[in-house]
Enzyme design. Structure first.
Site, PDB file in Angstrom:
ATOM      1  N   SER A 190       0.842  -1.198   0.000  1.00  0.00           N
ATOM      2  CA  SER A 190       0.000   0.000   0.000  1.00  0.00           C
ATOM      3  C   SER A 190       0.874   1.244   0.000  1.00  0.00           C
ATOM      4  O   SER A 190       2.031   1.214   0.434  1.00  0.00           O
ATOM      5  CB  SER A 190      -0.896   0.016   1.245  1.00  0.00           C
ATOM      6  OG  SER A 190      -1.551   1.257   1.402  1.00  0.00           O
ATOM      7  N   TYR A 203      -1.953  -0.894  10.393  1.00  0.00           N
ATOM      8  CA  TYR A 203      -2.049  -1.244   8.972  1.00  0.00           C
ATOM      9  C   TYR A 203      -0.793  -0.812   8.211  1.00  0.00           C
ATOM     10  O   TYR A 203      -0.221  -1.592   7.442  1.00  0.00           O
ATOM     11  CB  TYR A 203      -3.288  -0.576   8.380  1.00  0.00           C
ATOM     12  CG  TYR A 203      -3.520  -0.857   6.914  1.00  0.00           C
ATOM     13  CD1 TYR A 203      -4.098  -2.050   6.496  1.00  0.00           C
ATOM     14  CD2 TYR A 203      -3.191   0.084   5.941  1.00  0.00           C
ATOM     15  CE1 TYR A 203      -4.337  -2.303   5.158  1.00  0.00           C
ATOM     16  CE2 TYR A 203      -3.437  -0.155   4.598  1.00  0.00           C
ATOM     17  CZ  TYR A 203      -3.998  -1.348   4.211  1.00  0.00           C
ATOM     18  OH  TYR A 203      -4.233  -1.594   2.872  1.00  0.00           O
TER      19      TYR A 203
END
Length: 298
Positions: A190, A203
């Protein structure tokens, strides 16, 4: 390649008909209830036989990026095994119908990849159903925003780590006996690995870890003829965002901070995975392809 990619298209206007709206679903959520519906390539992705005869396992293959990858792989000629949570069955069935309409195998394998024993069973069942395995896409992810570290409890931290990192290790390790020279492993990281949001500490930590895992494993497996790479999405319209992946007050402006000024659609990620899975990328090893609408990264 999608139909509208064949013509000159302004990327700032593409998918302008899909605008984010505030809405709330409980984890893990369902694409079938997401409004507006994301574009996974159901009608738009057109294959060119770049993965004919290949056999792929895709985690999180029921929705979002995983669904787009499954559809693209099928239209490129690959059979696929899809992993997802049992509550996501309606989305998995939708993707499977599209894959099978292309004349490809779609093996559905529900289960929780936070469980080590299931990860081994997942790989074994996928390889048996497909008659082998030569593409592994570690895509499933867990994301819940938390404003303050004091509120990030051990249960959430553990779930994020196990879903995003542990499972990647367990699945890839179990897959290695099946992977021959020419096989590929593709991990979903990401933009959060490079630009961590203060509300996504756990995350972002896993996504930075995935980058390290990808590069280290790529060096280890390259001499065996197995390539390992990653794709780093930016703000993509998936059910992840409305299951407390983002605060509600940010949903309506989701993706506006990119150079293109908009969020991306899952189908816009699919060509990156197809490229990394295909022999066209035979000299690409340990790379992370950023597909993020123009967010600067290292």
């Amino acid at each position: 390649m999608t139909d509208d990619q064949l013509a000159l298209t302004d990327p700032t206007k593409r998918f302008s008909h899909i605008t984010p709206q505030r809405q709330q679903q409980s984890v893990p959520g369902q694409d079938a209830r997401l409004n507006p519906s994301p574009d996974h390539g159901e009608e738009s992705y057109r294959g060119t036989e770049r993965l004919t005869g290949r056999k792929a396992l895709i985690t999180g293959g029921d929705s979002g990026i995983g669904a787009a990858v499954a559809i693209a792989f099928a239209r490129e000629g690959a059979d696929v095994a899809l992993n997802y949570l049992p509550s996501e069955q309606v989305d998995a069935d939708h993707v499977a119908d599209i894959v099978r309409a292309e004349g490809r195998i779609a093996e559905l394998i529900p289960g929780d990849i936070r469980e080590r024993d299931f990860c081994a069973e997942l790989v074994s069942q996928a390889a048996e159903a497909l008659g082998g395995l030569d593409i592994v896409v570690n895509n499933a992810g867990h994301q819940i925003f938390t404003e303050d570290l004091e509120d990030l409890d051990d249960e959430q931290f553990d779930r994020t780590m196990k879903t995003n990192l542990y499972a990647m290790h367990w699945i890839t390790r179990a897959a290695l006996p099946h992977l021959q020279p020419g096989s590929t492993v593709i991990n979903t990281t990401s933009v959060q690995a490079y630009k961590p949001s203060p509300i996504l500490v756990d995350y972002a930590t896993t996504k930075a870890g995935i980058n390290g895992f990808t590069k280290g494993l790529a060096m280890q497996l390259a001499p065996r003829g197995i390539r390992v790479n990653a794709v780093a999405p930016g703000p993509i319209w998936t059910v992840l965002q409305v299951t407390d992946g983002q605060p509600q007050d940010k949903i309506e402006h989701f993706g506006e901070n990119t150079a293109l000024g908009r969020m991306g659609q899952p189908v816009e990620l699919a060509p990156a995975y197809v490229f990394l899975a295909s022999p066209e990328s035979s000299y690409v090893v340990g790379e992370t392809l950023n597909v993020n609408g123009g967010l600067p990264t290292p």
